[in-house]
Design an enzyme around this catalytic site. Structure first.
Site, PDB file in Angstrom:
ATOM      1  N   GLY A   1       0.812  -1.218   0.000  1.00  0.00           N
ATOM      2  CA  GLY A   1       0.000   0.000   0.000  1.00  0.00           C
ATOM      3  C   GLY A   1       0.840   1.261   0.000  1.00  0.00           C
ATOM      4  O   GLY A   1       0.359   2.354  -0.309  1.00  0.00           O
TER       5      GLY A   1
ATOM      6  N   ASP B   1      -2.880   6.759   2.827  1.00  0.00           N
ATOM      7  CA  ASP B   1      -2.224   7.764   1.988  1.00  0.00           C
ATOM      8  C   ASP B   1      -0.938   7.319   1.282  1.00  0.00           C
ATOM      9  O   ASP B   1      -0.353   8.080   0.517  1.00  0.00           O
ATOM     10  CB  ASP B   1      -1.926   9.021   2.836  1.00  0.00           C
ATOM     11  CG  ASP B   1      -1.050   8.714   4.046  1.00  0.00           C
ATOM     12  OD1 ASP B   1      -0.561   7.572   4.144  1.00  0.00           O
ATOM     13  OD2 ASP B   1      -0.868   9.608   4.885  1.00  0.00           O
ATOM     14  N   GLY B   2      -0.487   6.101   1.591  1.00  0.00           N
ATOM     15  CA  GLY B   2       0.727   5.631   0.925  1.00  0.00           C
ATOM     16  C   GLY B   2       2.000   6.270   1.445  1.00  0.00           C
ATOM     17  O   GLY B   2       3.082   6.079   0.882  1.00  0.00           O
TER      18      GLY B   2
ATOM     19  N   ARG C   1       6.508 -12.365   0.740  1.00  0.00           N
ATOM     20  CA  ARG C   1       5.988 -12.756   2.058  1.00  0.00           C
ATOM     21  C   ARG C   1       5.134 -14.010   1.935  1.00  0.00           C
ATOM     22  O   ARG C   1       4.725 -14.359   0.825  1.00  0.00           O
ATOM     23  CB  ARG C   1       5.085 -11.628   2.599  1.00  0.00           C
ATOM     24  CG  ARG C   1       5.754 -10.300   2.669  1.00  0.00           C
ATOM     25  CD  ARG C   1       4.882  -9.206   1.999  1.00  0.00           C
ATOM     26  NE  ARG C   1       5.708  -8.007   1.786  1.00  0.00           N
ATOM     27  CZ  ARG C   1       5.957  -7.118   2.711  1.00  0.00           C
ATOM     28  NH1 ARG C   1       5.391  -7.237   3.890  1.00  0.00           N
ATOM     29  NH2 ARG C   1       6.739  -6.088   2.466  1.00  0.00           N
TER      30      ARG C   1
ATOM     31  N   ASP D   1       1.352 -11.440   6.324  1.00  0.00           N
ATOM     32  CA  ASP D   1       1.863 -10.524   5.296  1.00  0.00           C
ATOM     33  C   ASP D   1       3.168  -9.868   5.761  1.00  0.00           C
ATOM     34  O   ASP D   1       3.806  -9.152   4.989  1.00  0.00           O
ATOM     35  CB  ASP D   1       0.822  -9.448   4.944  1.00  0.00           C
ATOM     36  CG  ASP D   1       0.295  -8.729   6.175  1.00  0.00           C
ATOM     37  OD1 ASP D   1      -0.236  -9.393   7.064  1.00  0.00           O
ATOM     38  OD2 ASP D   1       0.428  -7.495   6.250  1.00  0.00           O
TER      39      ASP D   1
HETATM   40  P1  AMP Z   1       1.443  -3.332   8.127  1.00  0.00           P
HETATM   41  O1  AMP Z   1       0.589  -3.650   9.305  1.00  0.00           O
HETATM   42  O2  AMP Z   1       2.260  -2.079   8.271  1.00  0.00           O
HETATM   43  O3  AMP Z   1       2.263  -4.485   7.679  1.00  0.00           O
HETATM   44  O4  AMP Z   1       0.452  -2.975   6.925  1.00  0.00           O
HETATM   45  C1  AMP Z   1      -0.621  -3.776   6.535  1.00  0.00           C
HETATM   46  C2  AMP Z   1      -1.161  -3.317   5.201  1.00  0.00           C
HETATM   47  O5  AMP Z   1      -1.554  -1.945   5.258  1.00  0.00           O
HETATM   48  C3  AMP Z   1      -0.170  -3.413   4.054  1.00  0.00           C
HETATM   49  O6  AMP Z   1      -0.904  -3.774   2.909  1.00  0.00           O
HETATM   50  C4  AMP Z   1       0.351  -2.004   3.949  1.00  0.00           C
HETATM   51  O7  AMP Z   1       0.851  -1.714   2.670  1.00  0.00           O
HETATM   52  C5  AMP Z   1      -0.896  -1.190   4.255  1.00  0.00           C
HETATM   53  N1  AMP Z   1      -0.559   0.152   4.778  1.00  0.00           N
HETATM   54  C6  AMP Z   1      -0.063   0.467   5.996  1.00  0.00           C
HETATM   55  N2  AMP Z   1       0.111   1.791   6.111  1.00  0.00           N
HETATM   56  C7  AMP Z   1      -0.277   2.356   4.944  1.00  0.00           C
HETATM   57  C8  AMP Z   1      -0.329   3.695   4.438  1.00  0.00           C
HETATM   58  N3  AMP Z   1       0.041   4.744   5.152  1.00  0.00           N
HETATM   59  N4  AMP Z   1      -0.785   3.860   3.174  1.00  0.00           N
HETATM   60  C9  AMP Z   1      -1.169   2.821   2.426  1.00  0.00           C
HETATM   61  N5  AMP Z   1      -1.152   1.551   2.849  1.00  0.00           N
HETATM   62  C10 AMP Z   1      -0.700   1.299   4.083  1.00  0.00           C
HETATM   63 MG    MG Z   2       3.400  -5.092   6.375  1.00  0.00          MG
END
Ligand code: AMP
Ligand code: MG
Length: 519
Positions: A104, A137-138, A202, A270
């Site tokens: 994301g 927001d990416g 992953r 993931d």
């Molecule tokens: P994480 O818990 O950080 O491993 O994230 C879980 C999912 O949320 C993954 O698909 C990430 O890419 C997405 N994600 C986390 N933070 C953001 C962000 N600020 N913008 C877009 N996607 C996010």
């Molecule tokens: Mg992650």
């Protein structure tokens, strides 16, 4: 040595697999594909905050010498040989199937091949929205980016398998975050890490085609993974042999986390690397006080699914998800289950070797296992500082006179004064330990050497990171620079200015003990 702008990137993943080439970043499901093309969003002002010289040397690239090179590290410039993409993966989060997730906010720029033939994936984290950003927001904030940058490098120097970080840049833009999930959102400085690994695949990348019954895609991804990252595996039973090796690497990683006292905090499938690397640094922490129930992640309460002492069990649970995903293409499911079950034996054998090294024993025999169990039990009751306790253990005198002597010896590691009963337990434990050391088949010198090599003296504690972040946000890099040096010598006395337990002000302070996922 090349500049980052003159690298001729390979794009094997993009060339080898189906993807959505449209560049459309509207959030959506993307069945049938392994990735969606995504170009980093241009940011205002890319400024280099940190650069890892040692990693750059391994990658055979030079420290950026002009703004164009720096802009690449912030996604502001993309070179012609890059074909940036966001990978499509799924996952189990906190024990539940979460469906499609995907990168994301991570965008892979391409693959770099060095003169030795080694291939590295270069990825920007926080580079803007992709088809998998859902409603987020990416972006990434400086706080979390600095944490990922420093900690992934720190783990490397601790000799724990990990993804690496080449650079940290600020974007000159502000990012809105509700750090405590309490309705008080505020702007924070934005940042981007360029992270590097042989692959960021992953467990979730394999769960995705399996969940969609895209069996050919699943088979193709597995074949590619084996050929590229497990090239020594071939023959009729290669999928089983590969899965067994993933089981072993994952078990080894859990043992390494235990050795240094690392708690990942978000062990969703993931966030589990198919190469057995530590990946996706979020609300992680080292344990300060030895507490198997400690979880650094506020989202992990009250269940404490990802607590320090549960990581090995959770890793096996995650491997079971992976086994479930690949089951459709494994002929003999009994063998697949047996392979999953081999986790326990492998884990315990690695664990015993690790504990022997930590305790300075020649080996942990069947008989010693009871002692090790008792050792961990006493520690989890007294809850001394893990790092300091093991350092003090190295210097334990051969003869311990009485309980008072034990107390004085370990005093520096205590957060709370142990009760009389606890002191008695510790004294008995240390008496047994001294006797066991006497019967070692290795010399005392060798025993101490092993302990020094396996017990870190410096660990990157959350409160230190917290202080460094506050300073950097105010424009003072002094502590951050010092920590960048200290992480390189975790087993030496060189950075003993940091050889102290967590100060009391940091015990309950957000960011110093517990963190949210908001990053
Ligand atoms: P994480 O818990 O950080 O491993 O994230 C879980 C999912 O949320 C993954 O698909 C990430 O890419 C997405 N994600 C986390 N933070 C953001 C962000 N600020 N913008 C877009 N996607 C996010
Ligand atoms: Mg992650």
């Amino acid at each position: 040595m090349k500049n980052i702008s003159s690298i001729d990137f390979r794009n094997d993943f993009v060339n080898g697999f189906n993807g959505d080439e449209s560049g459309n970043i509207t959030p959506r499901q993307t069945p049938g594909v392994f990735y969606s093309r995504a170009v980093p969003t241009v940011v205002k002002d890319v400024t280099l905050i940190a650069w890892s010289d040692e990693l750059a040397k391994e990658l055979e690239i030079q420290r950026p010498i002009n703004q164009a090179d720096i802009d690449i590290l912030g996604g502001k410039m993309v070179t012609p040989s890059m074909r940036p993409y966001a990978a499509c993966y799924a996952g189990h989060q906190f024990g539940n199937w979460a469906g499609q997730l995907g990168d994301g906010r991570a965008i892979t720029l391409g693959e770099l091949q060095t003169s030795t033939g080694k291939v590295w994936e270069l990825q920007l984290k926080g580079a803007g929205r992709t088809a998998y950003s859902r409603n987020a927001d990416g972006r990434a904030v400086l706080r979390s980016s600095l944490r990922e940058y420093l900690m992934s490098e720190a783990m490397h120097y601790l000799r724990v398998p990990t993804t690496r970080a080449l650079s940290l840049v600020s974007t000159g833009e502000r990012v809105m975050r509700d750090m405590f999930y309490n309705g008080n959102a505020a702007y924070e400085p934005g940042a981007i890490v360029m992270r590097v690994a042989p692959s960021f695949l992953r467990f979730g990348n394999f769960e995705m085609p399996a969940a969609r019954s895209e069996i050919n895609n699943l088979r193709k991804l597995i074949d590619w993974t084996i050929e590229r990252y497990y090239p020594h595996i071939n023959g009729d039973n290669k999928i089983l042999a590969w899965f067994t090796e993933v089981v072993e690497r994952t078990a080894s990683l859990m043992v390494e986390w235990l050795r240094v006292g690392f708690v990942h905090g978000v062990m969703n499938t993931d966030n589990m690397s198919i190469l057995g690397l530590t990946i996706d640094y979020g609300p992680y922490s080292f344990v300060d006080d030895y507490d198997p129930n400690f979880t650094p992640n506020t989202t992990d309460l009250p269940g404490r699914r990802y607590a320090f002492g549960r990581q090995a069990a959770v890793a096996k649970w995650n491997l079971a998800c992976l086994a479930g995903a690949i089951a459709p293409i494994v002929e003999d499911n009994d063998k697949l289950i047996a392979s999953l079950e081999s986790y326990d034996d492998f884990y315990w054998s690695r664990y015993n070797t690790m504990m022997a090294n930590k305790l300075g024993l020649d080996a942990v025999s069947e008989k010693d296992m009871k002692f090790v169990e008792q050792f961990e039990k006493v520690l989890s009751v007294i809850k001394p500082d893990m790092t300091i306790f093991y350092q003090l253990l190295i210097d334990l005198p051969g003869e311990i006179e009485n309980e008072q002597a034990v107390i004085e010896h370990f005093e520096e590691s205590f957060y709370e004064t142990p009760s009389d009963g606890e002191v008695e337990k510790l004294f008995d434990l240390m008496k047994t330990y001294s006797e066991r050391i006497q019967s070692n088949t290795i010399s005392r010198k060798e025993s101490i050497k092993r302990m020094r090599e396996n017990n870190p003296r410096f660990v990157l504690r959350n409160y230190l990171l917290h202080q460094a972040i506050e300073d950097v946000e105010k424009g003072d890099n002094t502590l951050f620079v010092k920590l960048q040096e200290a992480i390189k010598e975790p087993y030496s006395v060189k950075f003993d200015q940091f050889y102290a337990k967590r100060p009391s002000w940091a015990a309950e302070k957000a960011g110093c003990s517990m963190l949210s996922c908001s990053s």
